[in-house]
Write an enzyme that holds these catalytic residues in place. Structure first.
Site, PDB file in Angstrom:
ATOM      1  CB  SER A 246     -11.505 -25.710   0.593  1.00 12.37           C
ATOM      2  OG  SER A 246     -12.583 -24.949   0.704  1.00 12.37           O
ATOM      3  CG  ASP A 474     -11.037 -20.388  -4.809  1.00 15.04           C
ATOM      4  OD1 ASP A 474     -12.283 -20.286  -4.298  1.00 15.04           O
ATOM      5  OD2 ASP A 474     -10.178 -21.274  -4.478  1.00 15.04           O
ATOM      6  CG  HIS A 502     -13.009 -24.105  -4.086  1.00 18.80           C
ATOM      7  ND1 HIS A 502     -12.191 -23.172  -3.451  1.00 18.80           N
ATOM      8  CD2 HIS A 502     -13.474 -24.912  -3.143  1.00 18.80           C
ATOM      9  CE1 HIS A 502     -12.156 -23.324  -1.829  1.00 18.80           C
ATOM     10  NE2 HIS A 502     -13.035 -24.647  -2.118  1.00 18.80           N
TER      11      HIS A 502
END
Length: 533
Positions: A246, A474, A502
């Protein structure tokens, strides 16, 4: 933009990037980006990107930084995590004037390689946020949940970035103040509500300035990347080996751009696009959560007990929006003093978009709230998002999130009037969540320190292959960002997971895990464009 880091108890290993509106804007402002329609798609990403390229730092370490690079760490057993070792790393508060006795102490932890005779050195990990604790991620997930061969051959290392977790964390509000902050109407309908929201953002910023002091001006991603290079050297590694998830991909890509000559095997999972202006970043992520919600809704409407009806995903979205609007007017009880209004309910729904495993919990929570006037289930999801403990205390992640985003890029919007102009664009991209994402972009407008960064393309010329991983549905880091980052990097290799949730690594997909493990252990990347289901 996981894990307690963000969701420690539920889904270890995925960092928060939701409502990233404050994270990106080029130095010319956001008006040059395309403003119409839904974000997403390679053409949209190129249209919203900047042309400037992040330039590398000199290879030679400056003399005034050598004391930091040559320090010795004193490792001791971590008192809260048997089998892990802890230490403290000293880095300069300001890299422009190191050695002036204003240093930052970073908390570092490692899980020693289980087979040291075949050690490959250190594997650095960061779960994202920004603001998530890398040490908690290491101790609760990576150090025990990464594939056995990786844990056998690497010392897995985590440092909480400056201003985060155990590394002199930025703090802004008391627990009671932050609790009130989470309940402020984030989709104002009139001037009074606009004033209340802007006042809440101002109080938040003032609290950060008061409690964080000078540190608030030195928590940028670029500075965190430079800290990571100091740690690499102190650990004795000639090259950095790294897995970032991320926002951790922004940190890893920035490292590659600044130190291409010292980049080793880098894995960027759930990639962000460092070249996008704020408007396109926000529209893309807004659309990403819509894609994730549509997948949830498609699954939900096929079930007889779906609280959003059984007609279509589009109708389910309308049902949810209508429910959130009703909560805006009349919150429902939760079994405690707090009532569930639109702000907390929205965060509960967004929280559940991070992983498919949350979908059953979300269906039940929506059923309870919509049919039984019991908001406790959605409140529990929102509390997980905000790192709220049963005693009413909160973690520091949300403070770090704002502090890093607001210094990395100039504020996307300067006033409520700027937001109002773009609300239709956000609602076109997401009728359910559009207004939330639009107004969240205002949180850096009155930030007490000026931004020191800007959007840049990252090419990282001269590195070995860099593995960029994207998940097609995502919510928080839309797949188009992975495509764009892989294309920007001179040696970018794109690995795709066709699925929900995610990030992708160490979540049970053998195709993804085998490709990444082979890269980490042998240095051999998968074929560019490889896809896994």
């Amino acid at each position: 933009m996981d894990f307690r880091s963000l969701f420690r108890r539920a889904v270890p290993g995925t960092a928060l990037v939701v409502l990233i509106a404050a994270a990106g804007c080029d130095s010319a402002g956001s008006d040059d980006a395309g403003s119409g329609g839904q974000g997403g798609g390679a053409d949209a990403a190129r249209a919203g990107s900047v042309s400037r390229v992040l330039e590398p730092l000199p290879e030679q370490i400056p003399a005034d930084l050598r004391p930091y690079y040559e320090q010795q760490l004193r490792w001791t057993d971590c008192t809260d995590a048997p089998g892990f070792e802890c230490a403290t790393l000293r880095v300069p508060l300001d890299y422009a004037s190191p050695g002036d006795r204003e240093d930052v102490e970073l908390a570092v932890a490692r899980k020693p390689a289980e087979n040291p005779a075949e050690s490959l050195g250190s594997l650095h990990v960061n779960p994202g946020g920004p603001g998530a604790s890398a040490i908690e991620f290491l101790q609760n997930f990576a150090g025990v949940g990464y594939p056995e061969e990786v844990r056998a051959r690497y010392d897995i290392v985590a440092a909480d970035p400056r201003g985060v977790g155990r590394s002199e964390p930025v703090e802004c509000l008391t627990d009671a103040e932050f609790e009130k902050h989470t309940q402020v109407d984030a989709t104002p309908d009139d001037e009074r509500e606009v004033e209340a929201l802007t006042a809440a953002f101002e109080r938040f910023a003032e609290g950060c300035e008061k409690r964080a002091g000078k540190l608030l001006g030195h928590v940028s991603t670029a500075e965190a990347a430079r800290d990571m290079d100091v740690l690499r050297a102190v650990l004795g590694d000639k090259k950095l080996t790294y897995v970032g998830a991320s926002y951790g991909t922004m940190l890893g890509a920035t490292y590659a751009g600044l130190f291409p000559h010292r980049a080793g095997r880098l894995v960027l999972d759930g990639a962000m696009d460092p070249s996008l202006t704020s408007r396109q970043l926000n529209l893309d992520q807004n659309a990403g959560f819509t894609t994730a919600f549509d997948a949830f809704a498609e699954d939900c409407v096929q079930r007889a007990d779906c609280p959003l009806g059984t007609d279509s995903a589009e109708d389910a979205g309308k049902q949810l929006r209508a429910f959130l609007d009703r909560l805006d007017a009349e919150p429902v009880p939760t079994g405690e003093q707090r009532r569930l209004g639109e702000p907390l309910a929205t965060m509960g729904v967004l929280m559940a978009m991070y992983q498919e495993d949350f979908w059953p919990q979300l269906r039940g929570a929506l059923t309870d709230a919509m049919e039984r006037k019991d908001g406790s289930g959605l409140l529990a999801l929102a509390d997980m998002y905000y790192e709220r403990e049963p005693d009413g205390s909160y973690g520091s992640m949300m403070y770090g999130f704002a502090a890093v985003n607001c210094i990395d890029q100039p504020a996307p919007f300067d006033s409520p009037a700027d937001v109002e102009k773009l609300v239709p664009d956000f609602e076109a991209a997401s009728p359910v969540f559009g207004r939330d994402f639009a107004w969240a972009a205002l949180n850096c407008a009155d930030w007490p320190v000026a931004a020191t960064g800007e959007a840049n393309r990252i090419e990282a010329a001269g590195t070995p292959p860099i593995l960029v991983v994207g998940t097609t549905r995502d919510p928080a880091t839309p797949y188009v960002w992975a495509e764009s980052l892989a294309a920007q990097l001179e040696e970018g290799v794109l690995l795709t997971y066709e699925g929900d949730g995610h990030t992708a690594y160490a979540r049970g997909n053998a195709c993804i895990d085998d490709a990444i493990d082979t890269f980490l252990l042998a240095g051999t990347p998968p074929q560019d464009g490889k896809r896994c289901k």
